[in-house]
Design a protein around this motif. Structure first.
Motif, PDB file in Angstrom:
ATOM      1  N   GLY A 205       0.849  -1.079   0.278  1.00  0.00           N
ATOM      2  CA  GLY A 205      -0.170  -0.215  -0.216  1.00  0.00           C
ATOM      3  C   GLY A 205       1.133   0.926  -0.240  1.00  0.00           C
ATOM      4  O   GLY A 205       2.385   1.185   0.185  1.00  0.00           O
ATOM      5  N   PRO A 206       0.257   2.470  -0.363  1.00  0.00           N
ATOM      6  CA  PRO A 206       0.631   3.814  -0.077  1.00  0.00           C
ATOM      7  C   PRO A 206       1.549   3.920   1.306  1.00  0.00           C
ATOM      8  O   PRO A 206       2.094   4.920   1.356  1.00  0.00           O
ATOM      9  CB  PRO A 206       0.178   4.720   0.149  1.00  0.00           C
ATOM     10  N   HIS A 207       1.511   3.163   2.264  1.00  0.00           N
ATOM     11  CA  HIS A 207       2.578   3.042   3.511  1.00  0.00           C
ATOM     12  C   HIS A 207       3.687   2.480   3.320  1.00  0.00           C
ATOM     13  O   HIS A 207       4.133   1.921   4.597  1.00  0.00           O
ATOM     14  CB  HIS A 207       1.666   2.654   5.028  1.00  0.00           C
ATOM     15  N   HIS A 208       4.133   1.972   2.346  1.00  0.00           N
ATOM     16  CA  HIS A 208       5.161   1.857   2.329  1.00  0.00           C
ATOM     17  C   HIS A 208       6.144   1.595   0.773  1.00  0.00           C
ATOM     18  O   HIS A 208       5.578   1.817   0.520  1.00  0.00           O
ATOM     19  CB  HIS A 208       5.184  -0.349   2.344  1.00  0.00           C
ATOM     20  N   LEU A 209       7.841   1.682   0.808  1.00  0.00           N
ATOM     21  CA  LEU A 209       7.996   1.430  -0.271  1.00  0.00           C
ATOM     22  C   LEU A 209       8.515   0.387  -1.241  1.00  0.00           C
ATOM     23  O   LEU A 209       8.591  -1.103  -0.490  1.00  0.00           O
ATOM     24  CB  LEU A 209       9.675   1.955   0.694  1.00  0.00           C
ATOM     25  N   ASP A 210       8.415   0.699  -2.484  1.00  0.00           N
ATOM     26  CA  ASP A 210       8.471  -1.117  -2.617  1.00  0.00           C
ATOM     27  C   ASP A 210      10.599  -0.581  -2.767  1.00  0.00           C
ATOM     28  O   ASP A 210      11.394   0.582  -2.480  1.00  0.00           O
ATOM     29  CB  ASP A 210       8.358  -0.510  -4.090  1.00  0.00           C
ATOM     30  N   PRO A 211      10.982  -1.450  -4.163  1.00  0.00           N
ATOM     31  CA  PRO A 211      12.212  -0.957  -4.128  1.00  0.00           C
ATOM     32  C   PRO A 211      12.832   0.541  -5.088  1.00  0.00           C
ATOM     33  O   PRO A 211      13.642   0.514  -4.597  1.00  0.00           O
ATOM     34  CB  PRO A 211      12.868  -2.503  -5.117  1.00  0.00           C
ATOM     35  N   ARG A 212      12.921   0.196  -5.536  1.00  0.00           N
ATOM     36  CA  ARG A 212      12.382   1.750  -6.446  1.00  0.00           C
ATOM     37  C   ARG A 212      12.684   3.110  -5.959  1.00  0.00           C
ATOM     38  O   ARG A 212      12.617   3.903  -5.652  1.00  0.00           O
ATOM     39  CB  ARG A 212      11.648   2.424  -8.042  1.00  0.00           C
ATOM     40  N   GLN A 213      11.051   2.894  -4.941  1.00  0.00           N
ATOM     41  CA  GLN A 213      10.701   3.843  -4.134  1.00  0.00           C
ATOM     42  C   GLN A 213      12.489   4.050  -3.380  1.00  0.00           C
ATOM     43  O   GLN A 213      12.643   4.877  -2.743  1.00  0.00           O
ATOM     44  CB  GLN A 213       9.976   4.497  -3.760  1.00  0.00           C
ATOM     45  N   ALA A 214      12.315   3.360  -2.448  1.00  0.00           N
ATOM     46  CA  ALA A 214      14.018   2.764  -1.812  1.00  0.00           C
ATOM     47  C   ALA A 214      14.878   3.461  -2.137  1.00  0.00           C
ATOM     48  O   ALA A 214      15.649   4.361  -1.437  1.00  0.00           O
ATOM     49  CB  ALA A 214      13.871   1.828  -0.918  1.00  0.00           C
ATOM     50  N   ALA A 215      14.966   3.334  -3.439  1.00  0.00           N
ATOM     51  CA  ALA A 215      16.731   3.906  -4.097  1.00  0.00           C
ATOM     52  C   ALA A 215      16.225   4.846  -4.562  1.00  0.00           C
ATOM     53  O   ALA A 215      17.370   5.479  -4.401  1.00  0.00           O
ATOM     54  CB  ALA A 215      16.713   2.964  -5.160  1.00  0.00           C
ATOM     55  N   GLU A 216      15.260   5.701  -4.761  1.00  0.00           N
ATOM     56  CA  GLU A 216      15.331   6.982  -4.563  1.00  0.00           C
ATOM     57  C   GLU A 216      15.753   7.653  -3.638  1.00  0.00           C
ATOM     58  O   GLU A 216      15.971   8.744  -3.613  1.00  0.00           O
ATOM     59  CB  GLU A 216      13.835   6.865  -5.013  1.00  0.00           C
ATOM     60  N   LEU A 217      14.741   7.111  -2.430  1.00  0.00           N
ATOM     61  CA  LEU A 217      14.966   7.957  -1.107  1.00  0.00           C
ATOM     62  C   LEU A 217      16.969   7.392  -0.315  1.00  0.00           C
ATOM     63  O   LEU A 217      16.724   8.607  -0.261  1.00  0.00           O
ATOM     64  CB  LEU A 217      14.142   7.392  -0.161  1.00  0.00           C
ATOM     65  N   VAL A 218      17.010   6.703  -0.567  1.00  0.00           N
ATOM     66  CA  VAL A 218      19.167   6.535  -0.441  1.00  0.00           C
ATOM     67  C   VAL A 218      19.204   7.698  -1.584  1.00  0.00           C
ATOM     68  O   VAL A 218      20.425   7.948  -1.703  1.00  0.00           O
ATOM     69  CB  VAL A 218      19.287   4.891  -0.683  1.00  0.00           C
TER      70      VAL A 218
END
Length: 277
Positions: A205-218
């Motif tokens: 859901g919107p309250h979790h990071l997928d791998p792409r979103q997590a990579a964009e955060l780092v």
């Protein structure tokens, strides 16, 4: 002196720090059982040697897959940091007087005693529900928040200009404005980031990071080392055979996406695997 990071599955990570002042063992979101609530664990449960003697446990929120009371009772951390609004309830349910239970509010920093000297824990905002499922039965506080934690261990890297270890334990979050608040709180990029990249179910859901979103955060924060967590471990009862590649792909995809964005230091660990910083 050294810092060793070992992923025990899901969001449970042991960080062992050796400084001139002594040694420190930190464990994040401890889940040490083969199953909890409606979830079952596919990899083997962690070897007790990997978490025994915990000096400091960090719990990001009250969901069962992050705050597992039987695991905490078994582990007996010396100090347990709980999310805002939950320390009294956790202390009551834990029934371990030898464990010092404290909570840290969002934006607050607390100094805590440890065998290697005082350390600092700062709570940062997260975009995630913090309440406990079934709180009406367990009497868990409905207003408890989910947080990320920034741990500062002075003197972990003697001889370095900035000799503190900065550990960023994200816990669980989705995308939100200000997700890089750790930079302002830390004053620089963290040395180690424990980054959620998936979940235990078939959808996120919107309250979790997928791998792409997590990579964009780092890519925005640029930690020295980024370890993908919150994947590859748990599945709903009787649905393990339907999980497809969710036990292998999220970590790999995070590393690929981080590389695509020019982020160094993204390292996928197998469950039970470790690295030295």
């Amino acid at each position: 002196m050294s810092v060793d990071v070992r992923w025990l599955g899901h969001s449970t990570v042991t960080v062992d720090v050796r400084t001139p002042g002594g040694s420190l063992r930190v464990v994040t979101d401890p889940v040490l059982r083969p199953g909890l609530a409606h979830l079952r664990r596919r990899p083997a449960t962690p070897d007790p040697a990997a978490w025994a003697g915990c000096d400091l446990a960090l719990v990001s929120h009250l969901h069962h897959d992050h705050l597992d009371l039987p695991s905490l009772r078994r582990m007996r951390p010396t100090v347990l940091v709980t999310p805002p609004g939950s320390s009294d309830w956790v202390r009551w349910r834990l029934r371990r007087p030898a464990t010092h239970v404290v909570e840290v509010a969002v934006g607050q920093t607390r100094e805590l005693p440890t065998p290697c000297g005082p350390v600092q824990v700062t709570a940062l905002p997260a975009h995630h529900a913090g309440h406990r499922t079934g709180s009406g039965f367990s009497r868990a506080p409905r207003g408890a928040e989910a947080v990320e934690h920034l741990l500062r261990v002075p003197g972990a890297f003697p001889g370095r200009d900035l000799d503190d270890l900065l550990l960023w334990a994200i816990g669980d979050t989705g995308e939100f404005a200000g997700s890089d608040a750790v930079l302002a709180a830390a004053g620089r990029a963290p040395d180690v980031a424990l980054v959620p990249v998936g979940g235990w179910g078939h959808t996120l859901g919107p309250h979790h990071l997928d791998p792409r979103q997590a990579a964009e955060l780092v890519a925005r924060v640029r930690p020295g080392v980024s370890v993908p967590v919150h994947w590859g471990t748990l599945h709903p009862v009787a649905l393990g055979a339907t999980m497809g590649d969710r036990f292998v792909e999220p970590g790999r995809r995070f590393v690929r996406e981080a590389s695509r964005l020019g982020v160094a230091g993204a390292v996928q660990l197998p469950v039970g695997g470790s690295l030295s910083v």
